[in-house]
Design an enzyme around this catalytic site. Structure first.
Site, mmCIF file in Angstrom:
data_model
loop_
_atom_site.group_PDB
_atom_site.id
_atom_site.type_symbol
_atom_site.label_atom_id
_atom_site.label_comp_id
_atom_site.label_asym_id
_atom_site.label_seq_id
_atom_site.Cartn_x
_atom_site.Cartn_y
_atom_site.Cartn_z
ATOM 1 N N ASP A 187 22.411 -8.425 42.639
ATOM 2 C CA ASP A 187 23.574 -8.580 41.785
ATOM 3 C C ASP A 187 24.024 -7.169 41.394
ATOM 4 O O ASP A 187 23.375 -6.173 41.698
ATOM 5 C CB ASP A 187 23.247 -9.452 40.551
ATOM 6 C CG ASP A 187 24.503 -10.085 39.980
ATOM 7 O OD1 ASP A 187 24.404 -11.165 39.370
ATOM 8 O OD2 ASP A 187 25.603 -9.501 40.154
HETATM 9 C C1 GLC Z 1 28.452 -10.150 38.459
HETATM 10 C C2 GLC Z 1 27.843 -11.506 38.616
HETATM 11 C C3 GLC Z 1 27.821 -12.006 40.021
HETATM 12 C C4 GLC Z 1 28.989 -11.427 40.782
HETATM 13 C C5 GLC Z 1 28.783 -9.928 40.875
HETATM 14 C C6 GLC Z 1 29.927 -9.241 41.619
HETATM 15 O O1 GLC Z 1 27.830 -9.412 37.455
HETATM 16 O O2 GLC Z 1 26.568 -11.751 38.045
HETATM 17 O O3 GLC Z 1 27.835 -13.424 39.962
HETATM 18 O O4 GLC Z 1 29.070 -12.004 42.065
HETATM 19 O O5 GLC Z 1 28.607 -9.331 39.604
HETATM 20 O O6 GLC Z 1 31.098 -9.319 40.864
#
Ligand code: GLC
Length: 741
Positions: A271
Site C-alpha cells: 500500500d
Molecule cells: C491508499 C489506500 C489504498 C489505495 C492506495 C493508492 O492509501 O489504502 O487502498 O489503493 O493508497 O491510492
C-alpha cells in the site's frame, strides 16, 4: 522498442518469445534496473516532471501511480520504451474503485444489489473508461470483510459476509480484467488489503488487527482466496499489523498462505508507503530493515516509498537477500506487463474507446443505483403518485449536490455528469405538482439551524416532505471514521422540525456506512437507504419513490441500533448462553432491588435489545413475497453427493418486482464452533404479480467446509439446518445430515 528486446522477438511466436524474453530480459537487466521494476513512483498530475523522466530513463521506474492525462501517460510510456535501457513499458495504476468518469454506487451500495452480473458490468465500464486514459491497473476490488460501521472504509467494502464478498469480489475481478487483460479496455485488478484490515480495532483506520487464525481463515481470507481463484492479477498488502506482524512485512501471509497454499503467481504491491511505515509500526528499526522484511515477505512492488531502490544493493551485498528472490519478484512484474500486452502496445489511443460517460454507461449506472437502494421502512406512503400530489417539499443538503452523491474514492469523477434528486424529480413531476426545495442545513455536518425556516415553510404547505439527508462523501472512506454514526450535524433536529408540521416524511439517506436511526425512525413514514449512489442518483431515487421502479436492494451489512452493539453481524456464534428472543426489558424498567439473577443470564444487554435494527440481507419491496414448500432431495448425504434445495417463491402483492432469494445453513456441531447462520447461495429473480417460481439451489460438501482447530479445511459429518428467504431472518426451514460413507 529496445533493439536487444526486439532481437529476441524474431524467433518464435509472440507469446512464447515473450515468455522466453522475460527470462532473457531478466538475465540482461542490471540490479538497479531490476530494483527499478519493483518501484512505483507517483505521477505529477498532468505533466512529466524532469525528475520522473530522469528516473524512468535510468530504468528506476516500473510503474507510475496517479497519472490519468492520456497524453502525459503516453509520454511516460514513450520515455520508458524509447529512452530507458531495456525499453520496458510502465504499469499505470489508479484507484478506479466504483467508476472512473461514470460513477457507480460506492462498493457497499453495489453490494446491496446482490447482482454479480451487474457488478461485473459496472467494473467493465469502469475499466473501459479508465483504460481510455492510459490506466492499465486498478487498485480494486477492496474485499476486506467489514463488520464495524465506525470504520470509514466500510464504504469501499462489499460488506460483512465472506460468501457475498467472495462472489461480488470475483465478479469485479472478471469485470475489470475481462477474459484477456491484453484486450482493449481490460485492466489488471487488485484484491486489497491483504489481509484483515476490516478488523481495525475500535473502527479506527490503520489500527491494530487481532484476528485468531481460525477466524482469519474462515472469514477474512475467504474473499481474497476467491479473488485468487478468479485469476486476480495482483494483491495489495494492508497498512495494518495482523496479530503483531504488519501485512507489508508478513511472510506468513504473503508466502505461506498466498504463494504456497493458494499457489498465487501474480504480483503483490504494497500500500502507499506501507513498506517504509514498517519502522513506524516499530516492526523494523530503519528503512533498510523495512526493505529487508518486505522483500523477504515477497512484496513485489513498492508503492511510492523507495527503500528497494535505496537499500536493495546493500541487502544483496550483505547476502541478506538473494538475487533469485529479486529475479522472481521482477518476473512477477514483467509477466503482469506481458499479460496486459504492454510490450506489444504500450500506448493508448483514446479514439479507440467509446465516449466517456456516454448514455449506455449512464444508463448502467442508473440501473446499478436503482438496484442498490434498500427500502428500510414504508408506512404505505411509498410509492408516491405525482397525480395525487400538488406540492412536494424536497428538503436536505444532499437533495441537490452532484458532488456529494458520488461518494468517496472518486478521484476522476466529474459532477458535471451528475443528475441530482432535485433535477430528476423536477423532470419527472413536471407541472403535475410543485416542488419546493430547501436545503434546511448548509451541509450534513452543519450545527446551525439558520436555514430551518425555509424547510419548515416548504413542508408546512406540502402534501409530502422528501428529506434527502445523510453524510457528505468526506465522512466515509479512508481515514474517515466516526464514533457516533447517527445522522451528523443538526439533521436529526431538522427531521424533528419537519415532523412538527405533520406533513408525512419520506427519508432518503445517502451515506457511506450504516447509520444508527433510533432517534428518527419513528418520526418518518418511510426510509430509503441509497448509500452514495453515484452519478445517476437522482433518476434512480426518483424512479423508486414514484414507483417506476420497485426497491430490491438487500443489506450487505448489519445495521446496529446503536454504536454500542458494534461489532454486530448475523453470522455470529451461538455462545453457551445465547440471548433469547424474549421481550426486551429496558434497565430503566427493572424493579427496585432486583435480585442478581432475576433478569436471566444470557448474552443480552440491559440498555438495548441485542438484535440489530435491520438484519443482514434485509430490504423491503412495494410488493410481498411468500416462501413455501421447501424440498430437499435427500435428508442424508455423503460427501460426494449434491444437496438440492428447492422452494416456491410467490409475488403476492401488487407490483412486478425483483427479489433476492437467500439460502443460509447452520452446522449444528463442529470441531470449532460454527455460526448460527451462514449465507451459502443467493439468486436475484423477477416475479410478476401473482407469479410463482421454483428456485433451486445446489450445495456440495465443499460449501459446508471450514477450517478446523488444526487449521485444516475440513467437512465434518453431522446435522445441518437450512433456511431460504428474503433476508438472514428467513424462517422457511429444513434439515439434512452429512454422513461419513
Ligand atoms: C491508499 C489506500 C489504498 C489505495 C492506495 C493508492 O492509501 O489504502 O487502498 O489503493 O493508497 O491510492
Amino acid at each position: 522498442m529496445n533493439e536487444q528486446f526486439n532481437t529476441a522477438c524474431d524467433s518464435k511466436n509472440f507469446e512464447e518469445k515473450l515468455n522466453i524474453n522475460i527470462r532473457s530480459l531478466v538475465e540482461q537487466m542490471t540490479l538497479s534496473e531490476k530494483l527499478g521494476q519493483l518501484s512505483q513512483f507517483s505521477g505529477n498530475e498532468g505533466h512529466v516532471s524532469d525528475e520522473l523522466a530522469q528516473q524512468i530513463r535510468a530504468g528506476n521506474v516500473g510503474s507510475v501511480i496517479n497519472e490519468v492525462d492520456v497524453e502525459t501517460v503516453n509520454e511516460l510510456q514513450r520515455i520508458a520504451v524509447e529512452e530507458s535501457p531495456l525499453g520496458i513499458p510502465l504499469l499505470i495504476g489508479r484507484d478506479v474503485i466504483h467508476g472512473f468518469k461514470t460513477i457507480f454506487p460506492i462498493p457497499l451500495g453495489q453490494a446491496a444489489t446482490w447482482d454479480t452480473e451487474l457488478i461485473a458490468e459496472s467494473a467493465k465500464v469502469s475499466a473501459l473508461e479508465a483504460a481510455a486514459s492510459g490506466v492499465n491497473w486498478t487498485f480494486a476490488p477492496m474485499v476486506d470483510i467489514s463488520r464495524d460501521p465506525r470504520w470509514g472504509r466500510i464504504a469501499e467494502s462489499l460488506g460483512e459476509d465472506p460468501y457475498l464478498c467472495s462472489m461480488l469480489g470475483a465478479a469485479m475481478v472478471e469485470g475489470f480484467q475481462g477474459t484477456n487483460m491484453a484486450d482493449l479496455g481490460s485492466i489488471a485488478a487488485c484484491a486489497k488489503h491483504f489481509a484483515g484490515y476490516g478488523a481495525s480495532e475500535s473502527g479506527r483506520d490503520y489500527n491494530t488487527t487481532n484476528i485468531p487464525e481460525n477466524e482469519l481463515r474462515n472469514v477474512y481470507l475467504k474473499p481474497f482466496h476467491a479473488a485468487v481463484k478468479a485469476d486476480v492479477a495482483t494483491l495489495m498488502s494492508s497498512f495494518s499489523d495482523l496479530n503483531g506482524v504488519p501485512a507489508s512485512g508478513n511472510e506468513w501471509l504473503m508466502k505461506d498462505i498466498l504463494r504456497d497454499e493458494w499457489s498465487f503467481d501474480g504480483t503483490v504491491v504494497s500500500d502507499w508507503d506501507s513498506i517504509r511505515q514498517l519502522s513506524i509500526h516499530g516492526y523494523t528499526e530503519s528503512d533498510k530493515e523495512s526493505a529487508f522484511e518486505a522483500i523477504t515477505a515477497g512484496i513485489d512492488m513498492e508503492m511510492v516509498s523507495q527503500t528497494y531502490l535505496t537499500y536493495g544493493k546493500n541487502l544483496l551485498d550483505e547476502n541478506r537477500i538473494t538475487i533469485d528472490k529479486i529475479d522472481k519478484m521482477v518476473t512477477h512484474v514483467l509477466e503482469l506487463k506481458n499479460k496486459l500486452g504492454l510490450f506489444e502496445s504500450p500506448y493508448t489511443s483514446p479514439s479507440s474507446f467509446p465516449e466517456i460517460a456516454n448514455q449506455n454507461h449512464l444508463s448502467l449506472a442508473q440501473d446499478v443505483a436503482t438496484k442498490s437502494c434498500v427500502l428500510l421502512k414504508n408506512n404505505n406512503i411509498l410509492p408516491l403518485s405525482k397525480n395525487d400530489l400538488s406540492s412536494i417539499a424536497l428538503i436536505g443538503p444532499l437533495a441537490n449536490d452532484g458532488y456529494e452523491q458520488l461518494g468517496t474514492w472518486i478521484f476522476d469523477g466529474d459532477e458535471k455528469h451528475s443528475v441530482t434528486v432535485l433535477s430528476a424529480m423536477e423532470a419527472y413531476v413536471g407541472d403535475e405538482a410543485k416542488i419546493n426545495f430547501a436545503k434546511g442545513v448548509k451541509n450534513s455536518r452543519s450545527i446551525n439551524d439558520e436555514h430551518f425556516s425555509q424547510a419548515i415553510d416548504a413542508a408546512t404547505n406540502a402534501d409530502v416532505a422528501v428529506m434527502v439527508l445523510g453524510e457528505e462523501s468526506i465522512l466515509s472512506g479512508e481515514a474517515h471514521c466516526r464514533t457516533n454514526i447517527n445522522l451528523p450535524g443538526m439533521q436529526e433536529q431538522l427531521i424533528d422540525a419537519i415532523a412538527k408540521t405533520s406533513t408525512p416524511i419520506v427519508l432518503v439517506i445517502m451515506a457511506g456506512r450504516p447509520i444508527t436511526l433510533e432517534t428518527v425512525i419513528d418520526k418518518v413514514d418511510a426510509i430509503l437507504f441509497a448509500w452514495h449512489p453515484g452519478t445517476m442518483a437522482g433518476p434512480a431515487i426518483t424512479s423508486l419513490l414514484f414507483g417506476e421502479e420497485v426497491p430490491s436492494g438487500k443489506l450487505p451489512v448489519t445495521f446496529p441500533r446503536n454504536v454500542g452493539q458494534i461489532p454486530i453481524y448475523y453470522a455470529h456464534k451461538n455462545t453457551g448462553k445465547p440471548a433469547s428472543n424474549q421481550p426486551f426489558i429496558h434497565m430503566n424498567d427493572i424493579p427496585d432491588r432486583a435480585p442478581q439473577t432475576s433478569l436471566g443470564m444470557t448474552a443480552a444487554y440491559l440498555d438495548s435489545h441485542f438484535l440489530p435494527r435491520f438484519p443482514f440481507g434485509f430490504g423491503m419491496s412495494y410488493t410481498v413475497f411468500s416462501y413455501k414448500d421447501m424440498r430437499i432431495n435427500k435428508h442424508e448425504f455423503s460427501s460426494d453427493e449434491t444437496i438440492e434445495i428447492e422452494v416456491e417463491v410467490t409475488n403476492t402483492g401488487n407490483y412486478n418486482a425483483d427479489e433476492v432469494v437467500q439460502l443460509y445453513i447452520r452446522d449444528l456441531v463442529g470441531s470449532v464452533t460454527r455460526p448460527i447462520k451462514e449465507l451459502k447461495r443467493f439468486k436475484r429473480i423477477h416475479l410478476f404479480k401473482d407469479q410463482t417460481k421454483s428456485v433451486r439451489f445446489l450445495l456440495t460438501s465443499e460449501d459446508l467446509s471450514f477450517y478446523d482447530r488444526k487449521m485444516h479445511l475440513t467437512t465434518e459429518a453431522g446435522k445441518f439446518h437450512v433456511w431460504v428467504g428474503g433476508d438472514s431472518t428467513a424462517s422457511l426451514h429444513g434439515e439434512f445430515e452429512l454422513i461419513n460413507k
